[in-house]
Design an enzyme around this catalytic site. Structure first.
Site, mmCIF file in Angstrom:
data_model
loop_
_atom_site.group_PDB
_atom_site.id
_atom_site.type_symbol
_atom_site.label_atom_id
_atom_site.label_comp_id
_atom_site.label_asym_id
_atom_site.label_seq_id
_atom_site.Cartn_x
_atom_site.Cartn_y
_atom_site.Cartn_z
ATOM 1 N N ARG A 52 -5.780 -16.123 38.870
ATOM 2 C CA ARG A 52 -6.345 -15.955 37.517
ATOM 3 C C ARG A 52 -5.672 -16.938 36.559
ATOM 4 N NH1 ARG A 52 -3.972 -12.441 34.692
ATOM 5 N NH2 ARG A 52 -4.135 -10.707 36.154
ATOM 6 N N TYR A 113 -28.539 -20.292 20.657
ATOM 7 C CA TYR A 113 -28.958 -19.665 21.909
ATOM 8 C C TYR A 113 -28.984 -18.149 21.701
ATOM 9 C CZ TYR A 113 -28.552 -18.000 26.707
ATOM 10 O OH TYR A 113 -28.735 -17.336 27.889
ATOM 11 N N ASP A 188 -20.996 -25.825 20.582
ATOM 12 C CA ASP A 188 -21.602 -25.526 21.879
ATOM 13 C C ASP A 188 -22.343 -26.801 22.290
ATOM 14 O OD1 ASP A 188 -23.326 -24.838 23.934
ATOM 15 O OD2 ASP A 188 -23.740 -22.833 23.149
ATOM 16 N N LYS A 213 -25.892 -25.009 32.992
ATOM 17 C CA LYS A 213 -27.002 -25.896 32.654
ATOM 18 C C LYS A 213 -26.736 -27.311 33.187
ATOM 19 C CE LYS A 213 -28.081 -22.046 30.697
ATOM 20 N NZ LYS A 213 -27.771 -21.756 29.303
HETATM 21 C C1 PLP Z 1 -27.211 -20.710 28.546
HETATM 22 C C2 PLP Z 1 -26.526 -20.996 27.290
HETATM 23 C C3 PLP Z 1 -25.420 -20.246 26.887
HETATM 24 C C4 PLP Z 1 -24.907 -19.070 27.679
HETATM 25 O O1 PLP Z 1 -24.367 -19.456 28.896
HETATM 26 P P1 PLP Z 1 -24.390 -18.554 30.230
HETATM 27 O O2 PLP Z 1 -23.805 -19.457 31.261
HETATM 28 O O3 PLP Z 1 -25.805 -18.185 30.488
HETATM 29 O O4 PLP Z 1 -23.551 -17.355 29.960
HETATM 30 C C5 PLP Z 1 -24.805 -20.594 25.700
HETATM 31 N N1 PLP Z 1 -25.251 -21.622 24.949
HETATM 32 C C6 PLP Z 1 -26.311 -22.355 25.304
HETATM 33 C C7 PLP Z 1 -26.737 -23.488 24.439
HETATM 34 C C8 PLP Z 1 -26.994 -22.068 26.479
HETATM 35 O O5 PLP Z 1 -28.060 -22.803 26.813
#
Ligand code: PLP
Length: 399
Positions: A52, A113, A188, A213
């Site tokens: 961890r 998101y 983000d 992604k």
């Molecule tokens: C998918 C996404 C998230 C969340 O991520 P997860 O891996 O699904 O928990 C946060 N921000 C954006 C812009 C996303 O496309």
């Protein structure tokens, strides 16, 4: 380790922060599954105690992401160069929000998101007493008004999802720092990826990713990451990653690292394909409007050029019609899969109002322009002729 500063982006995504495995010389980091590490005497170990807290496979991914984002933290300062990998993007976000105190004020962009907004509004406002103020950050005057000296964090996503608005990160930095001395600026960077956009260069403190992604890029691992710009922030995030414990598993780190190495060529191809498909959509009579940062008619085209190296693979468009027509399009595509998520090699279509953004209140969706005839495409890296033909036949089928 090769000096990251000497590398161009296409080499950096392959070699950034990487070194051969010291015992065997393995070129690719092995998947270290061991939960624990032997000590020669109590407290005497090789830098690894428990997975961890430290794991060599996870470190390899974390170091790559840190160098991609332009972190200048050295190995002496932090063993993963200020990069931290988590079990999902939202787990990364949850850990990042622990940087601020109970009751803190956060200014966030109004077009986040859906899951990020849900975590802020439906979890952290209740459990952490956060005061979250949502503002359209393309309106810099509105943003300046929302900023107060007590604002602890600014949370930005750009391009926004699904409206593809671009937020001027450099201006956000200037305005935020003038208003609040100790504010933390978090971007983000999932949509743009560090191959295209580097928030640290524009004054930000933390970059966050859903590595699910583009970073992984193959729709086969859910993961997340935070990257700290400075060593003090890296120390805090290292503490929080271990204290909260939502770490990325070694196997997932290995898969994600493999995916990340082709980020450069994938982003170039995503952008090429999306540009051509956006032009096709724009000219089609059954399409009401197209929003793509790579089109000259994007309302913020100059900012796109300044802030992003590549426009990426995400297109939002409104079909001529309503829910029935959008539904028919989504049911008729054959290569595009109707699915949530984005950023992978295969093309996907999503109906935000019913799918990804269902948790956003209807009134907010209306205000943002997320109507029933709006569809979002994640354009993959297939042959463009096939993608155009698929979209064309689906548009014809709605008549
Ligand atoms: C998918 C996404 C998230 C969340 O991520 P997860 O891996 O699904 O928990 C946060 N921000 C954006 C812009 C996303 O496309």
């Amino acid at each position: 380790m090769i000096d990251a500063k000497s590398l161009k982006p296409g080499s950096l995504v392959i070699h950034g922060g990487q070194s051969v495995e010291p015992v065997t010389g393995a070129v690719v980091p092995p998947i270290f599954t061991s939960a624990t590490y032997a000590q020669s005497s109590p407290g005497e170990h090789k830098g690894f105690e428990y997975t961890r807290s430290h794991n060599p496979t996870r470190y390899a991914l974390e170091r790559l992401l840190a160098t991609l984002e332009g972190s200048e933290i050295t190995l002496d300062e932090d063993p993963s160069l200020g990069g931290f990998a988590f079990s999902s993007g939202l787990a990364a976000m949850a850990t990042c929000l622990e940087l601020v105190e109970h009751g803190a004020r956060i200014v966030a962009s109004d077009d986040l998101y859906g899951g990020s907004r849900r975590q802020l509004s439906m979890v952290r406002e209740r459990t952490q007493g956060l005061e979250v103020v949502y503002v359209d950050m393309t309106d810099l005057d509105a943003f300046a008004q929302a900023m107060t000296p007590a604002t602890a964090m600014v949370w930005v996503e750009t391009p926004t999802n699904p409206m593809m608005k671009i937020i001027d990160l450099e201006e956000v930095t200037r305005i935020a720092r003038a208003a609040s001395e100790n504010v933390l600026l978090v971007c983000d960077n999932t949509f743009a990826t560090p191959f295209s956009q580097r928030p640290f260069d524009l004054g930000f403190d933390v970059a966050m990713h859903s590595t699910t992604k583009y970073i992984n890029g193959h729709s086969d691992v859910v993961g997340g990451a935070l990257i700290a710009k400075t060593t003090p922030l890296a120390e805090q995030l290292r503490f929080l990653q271990n204290a909260i414990g939502s770490v990325m598993a070694p196997f997932d780190a290995s898969q994600t690292l493999r995916g990340a190495k082709t980020l450069g060529i994938r982003m170039e191809r995503h952008t090429e394909n999306a540009t051509e498909l956006a032009r096709f959509l724009e000219a089609h009579p059954r399409v009401e409007s197209v929003i793509y940062p790579g089109l000259d008619n994007h309302p913020q085209v100059d900012l796109v050029k300044r802030q992003m190296r590549l426009a990426g693979g995400m297109i939002t468009f409104c079909i001529d019609g309503g829910l029935a027509e959008a539904r028919r399009f989504a049911e008729s595509v054959r290569i595009f899969q109707l699915a949530e998520s984005l950023g992978a090699v295969e093309s996907l279509v999503n109906h935000p109002a019913i799918m990804t953004h269902a948790s956003v209140p209807a009134a907010t969706r209306d205000k943002l322009g997320i109507g029933d005839n709006l569809l979002r495409l994640s354009v993959g890296i297939e042959s463009i002729e096939d993608l155009v033909a698929d979209v064309e036949q689906a548009l014809e089928s709605i008549n």
